[in-house]
Design an enzyme around this catalytic site. Structure first.
Site, PDB file in Angstrom:
ATOM      1  N   ARG A 152       0.801  -1.202   0.000  1.00 18.86           N
ATOM      2  CA  ARG A 152       0.000   0.000   0.000  1.00 18.86           C
ATOM      3  C   ARG A 152       0.843   1.265   0.000  1.00 18.86           C
ATOM      4  O   ARG A 152       0.359   2.335  -0.238  1.00 18.86           O
ATOM      5  CB  ARG A 152      -0.880   0.008   1.252  1.00 18.86           C
ATOM      6  CG  ARG A 152      -2.044  -0.948   1.162  1.00 18.86           C
ATOM      7  CD  ARG A 152      -2.732  -1.042   2.528  1.00 18.86           C
ATOM      8  NE  ARG A 152      -2.363  -2.336   3.101  1.00 18.86           N
ATOM      9  CZ  ARG A 152      -2.695  -2.694   4.334  1.00 18.86           C
ATOM     10  NH1 ARG A 152      -3.330  -1.866   5.120  1.00 18.86           N
ATOM     11  NH2 ARG A 152      -2.364  -3.864   4.782  1.00 18.86           N
TER      12      ARG A 152
ATOM     13  N   ASP B 278      14.728  -1.097  -0.640  1.00 20.20           N
ATOM     14  CA  ASP B 278      15.533  -1.273   0.558  1.00 20.20           C
ATOM     15  C   ASP B 278      16.523  -2.417   0.268  1.00 20.20           C
ATOM     16  O   ASP B 278      17.545  -2.184  -0.365  1.00 20.20           O
ATOM     17  CB  ASP B 278      14.569  -1.576   1.705  1.00 20.20           C
ATOM     18  CG  ASP B 278      15.233  -1.707   3.061  1.00 20.20           C
ATOM     19  OD1 ASP B 278      16.357  -1.233   3.215  1.00 20.20           O
ATOM     20  OD2 ASP B 278      14.615  -2.289   3.975  1.00 20.20           O
ATOM     21  N   THR B 279      16.205  -3.641   0.662  1.00 22.99           N
ATOM     22  CA  THR B 279      17.083  -4.752   0.298  1.00 22.99           C
ATOM     23  C   THR B 279      16.997  -5.029  -1.209  1.00 22.99           C
ATOM     24  O   THR B 279      17.919  -5.597  -1.784  1.00 22.99           O
ATOM     25  CB  THR B 279      16.671  -6.048   1.030  1.00 22.99           C
ATOM     26  OG1 THR B 279      15.332  -6.381   0.644  1.00 22.99           O
ATOM     27  CG2 THR B 279      16.751  -5.871   2.530  1.00 22.99           C
TER      28      THR B 279
ATOM     29  N   LYS C 250      17.362   3.251  -0.708  1.00 24.74           N
ATOM     30  CA  LYS C 250      18.214   3.081   0.480  1.00 24.74           C
ATOM     31  C   LYS C 250      19.312   2.097   0.068  1.00 24.74           C
ATOM     32  O   LYS C 250      19.350   0.956   0.520  1.00 24.74           O
ATOM     33  CB  LYS C 250      17.337   2.487   1.595  1.00 24.74           C
ATOM     34  CG  LYS C 250      17.783   2.852   2.994  1.00 24.74           C
ATOM     35  CD  LYS C 250      17.035   2.029   4.024  1.00 24.74           C
ATOM     36  CE  LYS C 250      15.692   2.579   4.433  1.00 24.74           C
ATOM     37  NZ  LYS C 250      15.057   1.768   5.511  1.00 24.74           N
TER      38      LYS C 250
ATOM     39  N   ASP D 110       4.735   3.708   5.937  1.00 24.70           N
ATOM     40  CA  ASP D 110       4.173   3.546   7.276  1.00 24.70           C
ATOM     41  C   ASP D 110       5.154   2.944   8.253  1.00 24.70           C
ATOM     42  O   ASP D 110       6.175   2.371   7.867  1.00 24.70           O
ATOM     43  CB  ASP D 110       2.949   2.626   7.213  1.00 24.70           C
ATOM     44  CG  ASP D 110       3.357   1.165   7.035  1.00 24.70           C
ATOM     45  OD1 ASP D 110       4.171   0.880   6.136  1.00 24.70           O
ATOM     46  OD2 ASP D 110       2.883   0.312   7.811  1.00 24.70           O
TER      47      ASP D 110
ATOM     48  N   ARG E  17       1.204   7.185   7.162  1.00 25.45           N
ATOM     49  CA  ARG E  17       1.165   7.228   5.696  1.00 25.45           C
ATOM     50  C   ARG E  17       0.688   8.582   5.185  1.00 25.45           C
ATOM     51  O   ARG E  17       1.001   8.985   4.075  1.00 25.45           O
ATOM     52  CB  ARG E  17       0.209   6.161   5.151  1.00 25.45           C
ATOM     53  CG  ARG E  17       0.665   4.739   5.371  1.00 25.45           C
ATOM     54  CD  ARG E  17      -0.226   3.804   4.546  1.00 25.45           C
ATOM     55  NE  ARG E  17      -0.146   2.429   4.995  1.00 25.45           N
ATOM     56  CZ  ARG E  17       0.790   1.556   4.599  1.00 25.45           C
ATOM     57  NH1 ARG E  17       1.730   1.934   3.764  1.00 25.45           N
ATOM     58  NH2 ARG E  17       0.781   0.316   5.034  1.00 25.45           N
TER      59      ARG E  17
END
Ligand code: IMP
Length: 285
Positions: free
Chosen positions: A146, A204-205, A232, A260, A266
């Protein structure tokens, strides 16, 4: 000593600019051999040979500071000192994406990384770039629910092309970093021969994006690219390619603009760093 000094220090840290905090005092007046007045600027930037004094004070106190500063300049003409007023600091922070909360503190946000105006401007730039790159095509924008809803809503309006918009939903199983993913809501448009652009809030990852890429590639699109608002990259565990990136961010947990923490935040219009739990609260858990 002061929140403004912390903000300024964070900005310097982020851009890896060396500084010393109050490294030197300049004596201004003596009573015999005793120093009765001196001036200690807050920051010194050795690479620039520049001192900074931050001031957030009321005008009458600033007048006294200005007087001191004039004296420093007379007595130590080789020393470069610059006075930064609150509004200068705000402008500087805003310019480098650290827009402070203009004095309003919001529970949950430690500091603002990208304020609303900056986010909006960057999203418009991404939209313009996508418009140019896909000229003459009708791409399918695919968002992953979301976190992406706010970004998608703004980005699709910044793309001046006929587009289709799809949303997917995936679940994560198992232990963190050992987890597997599964699609619980797939795209409904036939992607074969279409130009697909995955829109993500944050890479991210990169495991989510790698999974999505493989999943969507199997549907035979003419092209498949990725647009992530935030990157990131220091945490990346895959070599998934990001074709469009809004902002690089440091290794911190961010909230707002769709992102979130435990389902909250959010709806913040900016992107901020989550306030870490108080040490006391951690000890109690
Ligand atoms: P990845 O698979 O590790 O790249 O993680 C992607 C997903 O993790 C994102 O779509 C976010 O939902 C979530 N995520 C990663 N970092 C953050 C963060 O700093 N704030 C909020 N959500 C995050």
């Amino acid at each position: 000593m002061h929140p403004s000094e912390k903000e300024f220090a964070d900005l310097l840290d982020y851009y890896q600019i060396n500084y010393l905090y109050e490294p030197r005092s300049f004596p201004l007046r003596w009573d015999g051999s005793r120093v009765v007045e001196m001036f200690t600027p807050d920051f010194y930037l050795p690479e620039y040979d520049q001192y900074f004094e931050l001031t957030t004070m009321k005008q009458n106190l600033v007048t006294q500071k200005n007087r001191k500063l004039r004296r420093v300049r007379e007595m130590y003409p080789e020393v470069n000192v610059q006075l930064l007023y609150r509004k200068d600091l705000m402008r500087l922070m805003g310019k480098y994406g650290f827009g402070p909360l203009s004095g309003v503190s919001v529970e949950g946000t430690e500091r603002v990384l990208f304020d609303e105006a900056l986010v909006q401007r960057r999203v418009r730039e991404l939209g313009a770039q996508i418009t140019e790159d896909y000229a003459g095509e009708e791409p399918v924008l695919i968002g992953v629910l979301r976190g992406v809803v706010v970004f998608m809503a703004d980005l699709m309006r910044a793309v001046d092309l006929p587009v289709q918009v799809e949303f997917m939903e995936i679940t994560h199983y198992g232990e963190e970093r050992q987890e597997s993913l599964d699609v619980i809501r797939d795209v409904t448009t036939d992607l074969s021969g279409r130009h697909a652009l995955v829109v993500e809030d944050i890479a991210d990852t990169g495991l989510t994006l790698r999974y999505l890429r493989e999943h969507l590639q199997a549907k035979g699109p003419a092209s498949l690219r990725v647009c992530a608002l935030l990157d990131k990259s220091v945490r990346r565990m895959t070599n998934v390619r990001l074709d469009y990136v809004g902002f690089e961010i440091p290794d911190e947990f961010v909230i707002g603009y769709g992102l979130d923490y435990g389902g909250r935040y959010r709806n913040l219009p900016y992107i901020g760093v989550l306030q870490p739990l108080e040490p006391k609260a951690v000890a109690q858990r």
